[in-house]
Design a protein around this motif. Structure first.
Motif, PDB file in Angstrom:
ATOM      1  N   ASP A  12       0.801  -1.225   0.000  1.00 20.57           N
ATOM      2  CA  ASP A  12       0.000   0.000   0.000  1.00 20.57           C
ATOM      3  C   ASP A  12       0.835   1.277   0.000  1.00 20.57           C
ATOM      4  O   ASP A  12       0.291   2.372   0.155  1.00 20.57           O
ATOM      5  CB  ASP A  12      -0.959   0.004   1.198  1.00 20.57           C
ATOM      6  CG  ASP A  12      -0.238   0.109   2.538  1.00 20.57           C
ATOM      7  OD1 ASP A  12       1.006   0.019   2.554  1.00 20.57           O
ATOM      8  OD2 ASP A  12      -0.923   0.277   3.569  1.00 20.57           O
ATOM      9  N   GLY A  13       2.145   1.153  -0.167  1.00 27.37           N
ATOM     10  CA  GLY A  13       2.995   2.338  -0.256  1.00 27.37           C
ATOM     11  C   GLY A  13       3.501   2.865   1.068  1.00 27.37           C
ATOM     12  O   GLY A  13       4.203   3.874   1.108  1.00 27.37           O
ATOM     13  N   ARG A  14       3.165   2.169   2.154  1.00 24.93           N
ATOM     14  CA  ARG A  14       3.590   2.633   3.475  1.00 24.93           C
ATOM     15  C   ARG A  14       4.433   1.576   4.175  1.00 24.93           C
ATOM     16  O   ARG A  14       4.311   0.390   3.894  1.00 24.93           O
ATOM     17  CB  ARG A  14       2.369   2.942   4.351  1.00 24.93           C
ATOM     18  CG  ARG A  14       1.549   4.148   3.922  1.00 24.93           C
ATOM     19  CD  ARG A  14       0.451   4.411   4.947  1.00 24.93           C
ATOM     20  NE  ARG A  14       1.011   4.625   6.287  1.00 24.93           N
ATOM     21  CZ  ARG A  14       0.272   4.652   7.404  1.00 24.93           C
ATOM     22  NH1 ARG A  14      -1.037   4.452   7.339  1.00 24.93           N
ATOM     23  NH2 ARG A  14       0.846   4.859   8.563  1.00 24.93           N
ATOM     24  N   PHE A  15       5.279   2.035   5.096  1.00 26.31           N
ATOM     25  CA  PHE A  15       6.027   1.142   5.977  1.00 26.31           C
ATOM     26  C   PHE A  15       5.494   1.317   7.393  1.00 26.31           C
ATOM     27  O   PHE A  15       5.168   2.432   7.805  1.00 26.31           O
ATOM     28  CB  PHE A  15       7.524   1.466   5.942  1.00 26.31           C
ATOM     29  CG  PHE A  15       8.137   1.309   4.589  1.00 26.31           C
ATOM     30  CD1 PHE A  15       8.062   0.093   3.923  1.00 26.31           C
ATOM     31  CD2 PHE A  15       8.784   2.360   3.976  1.00 26.31           C
ATOM     32  CE1 PHE A  15       8.625  -0.066   2.670  1.00 26.31           C
ATOM     33  CE2 PHE A  15       9.345   2.223   2.721  1.00 26.31           C
ATOM     34  CZ  PHE A  15       9.268   1.009   2.065  1.00 26.31           C
ATOM     35  N   TYR A  16       5.416   0.204   8.127  1.00 30.68           N
ATOM     36  CA  TYR A  16       4.823   0.228   9.453  1.00 30.68           C
ATOM     37  C   TYR A  16       5.812  -0.271  10.502  1.00 30.68           C
ATOM     38  O   TYR A  16       6.608  -1.176  10.249  1.00 30.68           O
ATOM     39  CB  TYR A  16       3.573  -0.655   9.496  1.00 30.68           C
ATOM     40  CG  TYR A  16       2.477  -0.215   8.551  1.00 30.68           C
ATOM     41  CD1 TYR A  16       1.518   0.707   8.951  1.00 30.68           C
ATOM     42  CD2 TYR A  16       2.410  -0.715   7.253  1.00 30.68           C
ATOM     43  CE1 TYR A  16       0.502   1.120   8.091  1.00 30.68           C
ATOM     44  CE2 TYR A  16       1.413  -0.303   6.380  1.00 30.68           C
ATOM     45  CZ  TYR A  16       0.462   0.610   6.795  1.00 30.68           C
ATOM     46  OH  TYR A  16      -0.523   1.018   5.937  1.00 30.68           O
ATOM     47  N   GLY A  17       5.712   0.324  11.697  1.00 31.27           N
ATOM     48  CA  GLY A  17       6.454  -0.138  12.847  1.00 31.27           C
ATOM     49  C   GLY A  17       5.537  -0.907  13.784  1.00 31.27           C
ATOM     50  O   GLY A  17       4.313  -0.955  13.572  1.00 31.27           O
ATOM     51  N   PRO A  18       6.082  -1.491  14.847  1.00 33.88           N
ATOM     52  CA  PRO A  18       5.279  -2.335  15.747  1.00 33.88           C
ATOM     53  C   PRO A  18       4.088  -1.622  16.377  1.00 33.88           C
ATOM     54  O   PRO A  18       3.078  -2.268  16.680  1.00 33.88           O
ATOM     55  CB  PRO A  18       6.285  -2.765  16.821  1.00 33.88           C
ATOM     56  CG  PRO A  18       7.614  -2.656  16.157  1.00 33.88           C
ATOM     57  CD  PRO A  18       7.511  -1.500  15.212  1.00 33.88           C
TER      58      PRO A  18
END
Length: 270
Positions: A12-18
């Motif tokens: 989706d074009g995003r990076f996620y953290g915990p």
């Protein structure tokens, strides 16, 4: 893990953290077991931590899982790794629900998230077309994964990823060197080949076999030796991390660290 040429096509074009929220909530997958029923090929690769948890949960050793056709071994990226046998769906799917949900493999925990590895660490990404449930609700990544100690688990995941890359590189280098040496032997003229035979102590073989038979046998011998080294590396990895039974009354992570150190030492001698 992600296994695509270009993740831009599937995330989706995003990076996620915990501690970020991501649209993965499925209401407990009520009435849906599509991903567990599908033929996922070799994609549900099992880490040592996965096997530790599954064996602890089921009472089945790694050998038991293999002979029960729950797990199988396949060549993945040039090395042999275990994965759930998914040609007819997951064997742990019972009446539409996961029978080992609290001990399910890491890739199952992630889904539909994936990991993107960069600079010795990883970020989470959302694979947008993988889960058929819609709409989905926002859930914090940490809660979605449900690991008791996510920081310890993330450290393990990084160590394991780096180790697998080390194994792939080691195996790749052996195959590459074999290819170079065999190509060199193919292109040696007869005089140079005879000199080579003398240098490596094969003068008698040269006299017995002649140039072309000696050349062919030497190439075959090099290839066999290389494949034996590769098999020994793979056997060593499987032995340390999968076949040797863990102590299920003790924490996994210190056991893994001990095995990692010993295995690295053993591989470097092969």
């Amino acid at each position: 893990m992600l296994r695509y040429e270009d993740i831009k096509d599937i995330y989706d074009g995003r990076f996620y953290g915990p501690d970020d929220e991501v649209l993965v909530g499925t209401g407990g997958c009520a009435g849906c077991s599509h991903c567990c029923e599908s033929d996922m090929g070799t994609s549900i690769v099992l880490t040592p931590y996965d096997v530790y948890n599954i064996s602890k949960e089921t009472g089945k050793s790694f050998d038991d899982l293999l002979v029960s056709f729950i797990v199988e071994m396949s060549m993945i990226d040039g090395i042999v790794l275990p994965h759930l046998k998914m040609d007819e769906g997951c064997k742990f799917l019972v009446d539409g629900r996961c029978s080992i949900h609290s001990s399910r493999p890491g890739i199952c925990r992630l889904f539909p998230l994936g990991r993107l590895y960069e600079n010795g660490d990883f970020k989470y990404v959302l694979q947008v077309n993988e889960c058929i449930v819609n709409p989905r609700t926002p859930v914090k990544v940490r809660d979605w994964l449900g690991e008791e100690d996510l920081e310890k688990n993330s450290l393990f995941i990084n160590k394991w990823h780096k180790f697998i890359k080390f194994e792939e590189k080691k195996v790749g280098e052996i195959r590459e060197m074999n290819g170079y040496e065999n190509e060199r032997l193919k292109n040696l003229d007869e005089k140079s080949l005879e000199e080579y035979a003398g240098i490596v102590g094969d003068s008698e073989l040269w006299e017995e076999q002649g140039a072309e038979e000696y050349r062919k046998n030497k190439i075959d011998s090099h290839t066999e030796e290389s494949e034996l080294r590769i098999k020994e590396i793979i056997k060593t990895v499987l032995g340390y991390f999968y076949l040797d039974v863990y102590d299920y009354n003790e924490d996994f992570y210190p056991q893994f660290d001990t095995r990692l150190k010993k295995c690295l030492g053993a591989i470097r001698k092969i």
